[in-house]
Design a protein around this motif. Structure first.
Motif, PDB file in Angstrom:
ATOM      1  N   ARG A   1       0.847  -1.204   0.000  1.00 50.62           N
ATOM      2  CA  ARG A   1       0.000   0.000   0.000  1.00 50.62           C
ATOM      3  C   ARG A   1       0.883   1.255   0.000  1.00 50.62           C
ATOM      4  O   ARG A   1       0.700   2.163  -0.803  1.00 50.62           O
TER       5      ARG A   1
ATOM      6  N   LEU B   1       2.819   1.685  -3.362  1.00 46.42           N
ATOM      7  CA  LEU B   1       2.026   2.123  -4.526  1.00 46.42           C
ATOM      8  C   LEU B   1       1.538   3.569  -4.381  1.00 46.42           C
ATOM      9  O   LEU B   1       0.873   4.092  -5.278  1.00 46.42           O
ATOM     10  N   LEU B   2       1.914   4.200  -3.290  1.00 48.76           N
ATOM     11  CA  LEU B   2       1.588   5.628  -3.144  1.00 48.76           C
ATOM     12  C   LEU B   2       2.793   6.504  -3.505  1.00 48.76           C
ATOM     13  O   LEU B   2       2.695   7.725  -3.506  1.00 48.76           O
TER      14      LEU B   2
ATOM     15  N   LEU C   1      -7.218  -2.291  -3.098  1.00 49.53           N
ATOM     16  CA  LEU C   1      -6.314  -1.137  -3.113  1.00 49.53           C
ATOM     17  C   LEU C   1      -6.328  -0.471  -4.492  1.00 49.53           C
ATOM     18  O   LEU C   1      -6.434   0.757  -4.607  1.00 49.53           O
ATOM     19  N   LEU C   2      -6.249  -1.289  -5.533  1.00 48.65           N
ATOM     20  CA  LEU C   2      -6.213  -0.725  -6.887  1.00 48.65           C
ATOM     21  C   LEU C   2      -7.537  -0.043  -7.232  1.00 48.65           C
ATOM     22  O   LEU C   2      -7.549   0.997  -7.885  1.00 48.65           O
TER      23      LEU C   2
ATOM     24  N   LEU D   1      -7.446   3.248  -5.824  1.00 52.11           N
ATOM     25  CA  LEU D   1      -6.513   4.136  -6.548  1.00 52.11           C
ATOM     26  C   LEU D   1      -6.978   4.384  -7.986  1.00 52.11           C
ATOM     27  O   LEU D   1      -6.337   5.111  -8.732  1.00 52.11           O
TER      28      LEU D   1
ATOM     29  N   GLN E   1      -7.015   2.118 -10.340  1.00 55.67           N
ATOM     30  CA  GLN E   1      -6.079   1.422 -11.230  1.00 55.67           C
ATOM     31  C   GLN E   1      -6.504  -0.034 -11.413  1.00 55.67           C
ATOM     32  O   GLN E   1      -7.361  -0.528 -10.694  1.00 55.67           O
TER      33      GLN E   1
END
Ligand code: AMP
Length: 191
Positions: free
Chosen positions: A69, A72-73, A99-100, A103, A105
């Motif tokens: 996490r 990916l930030l 998470l994606l 975001l 994504q």
């Protein structure tokens, strides 16, 4: 492009990942390297994960999910990324999707680098890294079968898997990967 590469110990994940990331100009995110780096520099994370990595056990999901996490930030991931060795459990795969989603994504493809078990053992022992002792390699192979291979079904169902024969020479594997990704790049843009 957003990718993950999975394979057993000694399958050649990192060799292929590094070259592919340079070629595609995307960020190379190796969870194994991040963990080994944390152990070598004796950070708090390093202390938490050392025993797992040395034995060839999987680091607990909560730790891994938080590590990814945060990674990916970082700003360098905006150009795309390749996760090398992540996700390795069904829970990590599900959490990665959440998470994606958050975001905005998508994981475009999961590369499955397939190598026969006896070959994995042989290559790992020749490499002889901190976590490449025979017992640890055996444990990693067991965990690959029990925890990681099942998540391929999860991705196969979504038609995201690119299976590649990792028993070939490394240059050939790389060539094949580039070709497969080239063939699907139009698809990916339309996802
Ligand atoms: P690798 O270099 O990817 O084979 O990873 C080396 C070791 O790091 C593994 O044997 C695990 O102990 C740990 N590790 C790396 N990635 C993960 C992951 N996604 N989940 C749990 N443990 C991991």
């Amino acid at each position: 492009m957003r990718l993950a590469i999975l394979g057993g110990p000694g399958a050649g994940k990192s060799t292929q990942a590094e070259q592919l990331c340079r070629y595609l100009d995307i960020a190379w995110i190796s969870t194994g390297d991040m963990l080994r780096g944390a152990i070598a520099t004796q950070t708090e994370l390093g202390a938490q994960v050392k025993a797992y990595v040395e034995k060839g056990d999987l680091v607990p999901d909560e730790i891994m999910i938080e590590l990814i996490r945060q990674r990916l930030l970082q700003p360098d991931v905006l150009k795309g990324w390749l996760l090398d060795g992540y996700p390795r459990t069904a829970f990590q795969a599900e959490e990665l999707d959440f998470l994606l989603d958050a975001l905005g994504q998508k994981l475009d493809r999961v590369i499955w680098l397939e190598v026969a078990e006896a070959e994995l053992m042989q290559r790992s022992i020749e490499r002889s890294r901190l976590d490449d002792q025979p017992d640890a390699v055996q444990r990693r192979i067991e965990l690959l079968q029990a925890r990681t291979i099942p998540i391929l079904e999860y991705y196969e169902y979504r038609q995201r898997v690119l299976k590649i024969d990792g028993n070939q020479a490394p240059e050939q594997v790389q060539q094949e990967l580039r070709k497969m990704l080239g063939d699907i790049s139009t698809d990916i843009k339309n996802l």
